[in-house]
Design an enzyme around this catalytic site. Structure first.
Site, PDB file in Angstrom:
ATOM      1  CG  ASP A 138      19.537  28.886  63.829  1.00  0.00           C
ATOM      2  OD1 ASP A 138      20.740  28.982  64.118  1.00  0.00           O
ATOM      3  OD2 ASP A 138      19.078  29.263  62.732  1.00  0.00           O
ATOM      4  N   GLY A 167      22.543  30.533  63.176  1.00  0.00           N
ATOM      5  CA  GLY A 167      22.926  31.018  64.497  1.00  0.00           C
ATOM      6  C   GLY A 167      23.683  29.968  65.290  1.00  0.00           C
ATOM      7  CG  ASP A 168      21.813  26.288  66.578  1.00  0.00           C
ATOM      8  OD1 ASP A 168      21.513  27.249  67.313  1.00  0.00           O
ATOM      9  OD2 ASP A 168      21.099  25.275  66.477  1.00  0.00           O
ATOM     10  CG  MET A 169      25.612  25.473  61.893  1.00  0.00           C
ATOM     11  SD  MET A 169      25.866  24.053  62.987  1.00  0.00           S
ATOM     12  CE  MET A 169      27.328  23.324  62.253  1.00  0.00           C
TER      13      MET A 169
END
Length: 391
Positions: A138, A167-169
């Site tokens: 991320d 970024g992940d979410m």
């Protein structure tokens, strides 16, 4: 938002992909986790542990799903996966580019088993470009996308890592959106099956709409940290420390909010400063606000300004957030009787499923039942077990 009847084969692990499919499962889709016959989803074994003695992250984003455990490096395991693909609507994978080709589960291969298949790939940098094969997490994605640069108070300060993996979410959320969009397009008869390429760095870059116009047009007022309307230029859009060492936020960008605030705190002499773009004025107002907010605690300021139309609020920790009356009034924090609490689906609809399945799948818990449903006999299942192709 009822996706009943939609079957998703989910090859993802850890957080981004499972968050996407948790949103889809909460909307009624049948999500089948396809895990290897070894450790399975690494998040199962992470720290901290949940009340059900699995990794807390796994607990939060894998409820109501099913699990099959296949060795996709074996011919037998891959053939079993092909059989599942025939009745699936979506295949969702999160491997690095090229892995699915080596495993023989790429889009072109799978569409020969199901031409209506929607196939989504989620990666850090996408399937092409000079960084496509680069390892990342991320922090790397938000660094590329410009977000990390804008987290500091000035260009001279160290970038501050966001407290959540944006970024992940964001990548997971956009994948869920793209999959739903593709399902709708297929049902409308506009498309059949299709391939979707989502890059987490692209998604975070898309979040930059408020600051990238100048960068795109070569405007000399290039957005720099601490120097834009939303990153510290304006004293009426900032956070301030209170008497108890807590913090509050003031976001009075519109003149009407600023006027209401100034009148509520007996600072009418500051009202006209909202139209003055002199940096010295900004500094003077900020100094006065710092002294003002230091006079009371966060709770006292909430009592004083909570009902004022001034775009004011507190800064709360995650532990405070999950107990906050606003989020509890929205039923966002779900506390089922038979499972640990979690953050639920973040939207309300008249057609939202009344109940969600809070069960967690054991690794491979549904392997035999799902393979039986696609035609495997008891004898064939035993052969797969003997070949270590399933678990």
């Amino acid at each position: 938002m009822q996706l009943d009847g939609v079957r998703i084969l989910d090859l993802t692990r850890l957080l981004p992909g499972p968050y996407a499919t948790q949103l889809l499962a909460d909307s009624g889709a049948e999500v089948i986790k396809v895990e290897d016959t070894g450790a399975g989803d690494y998040a199962r074994h992470g720290q901290p542990r949940s009340e059900r003695d699995v990794g807390a992250i796994f607990e939060m984003v894998n409820r109501g799903k099913k699990s099959v455990s296949l060795d996709l490096k074996s011919d037998e395991g891959t053939e079993a996966f092909y059989r599942l693909v025939e009745s699936a609507d979506v295949v969702f994978e999160q491997f690095r580019p090229g892995v699915v080709d080596r495993l023989g589960i790429d889009y072109e291969t799978l569409r020969s088993y199901n031409e209506e298949l929607i196939y989504c790939s989620l990666t850090g940098y996408g399937q092409d470009g000079p960084w496509a094969d680069r390892a990342g997490h991320d922090l790397n994605y938000v660094g590329l996308a410009g977000l990390l640069d804008m987290t500091r108070e000035s260009p001279e300060d160290k970038p501050q890592m966001p407290g959540y993996p944006i970024g992940d979410m964001g990548g997971g959320l956009f994948s869920a959106f793209a999959i739903t969009e593709a399902l709708l397009s297929r049902e409308l008869g506009n498309t059949g099956g299709e391939y979707i390429d989502v890059a987490m760095s692209d998604v975070v870059a898309s979040f930059s709409q408020s600051v990238t116009y100048q960068a795109l047009t070569g405007d000399p007022a290039e957005p720099r940290p601490g120097q834009t309307a939303l990153s510290g230029t304006f004293p009426w859009y900032d956070s301030y420390e209170t008497a108890d060492g807590e913090w509050v936020t003031l976001a009075a960008l519109e003149p009407k909010f600023w006027r209401a605030f100034c009148e509520a705190v007996d600072k009418e002499h500051l009202i006209d400063a909202h139209e003055d773009h002199d940096p010295e004025t900004f500094a003077a107002v900020a100094e006065e606000l710092e002294a003002l907010f230091a006079e009371r605690t966060r709770e006292e300021w909430e009592d004083a300004l909570g009902d004022v139309d001034a775009a004011f609020g507190g800064v709360y920790s995650p532990a405070e957030m999950v107990e906050h009356p606003q989020l509890n009034a929205r039923d966002l924090v779900e506390r089922p009787d038979d499972a640990p609490p979690r953050i639920g689906f973040p939207a309300r609809s008249s057609e939202t499923p009344a109940e969600t399945n809070e069960d967690l799948p054991a690794q491979g818990e549904h392997t035999e039942s799902l393979l039986s449903a696609v035609g495997y006999s008891d004898g064939e299942l035993e052969e797969l077990r003997e070949a270590d192709a399933i678990r």
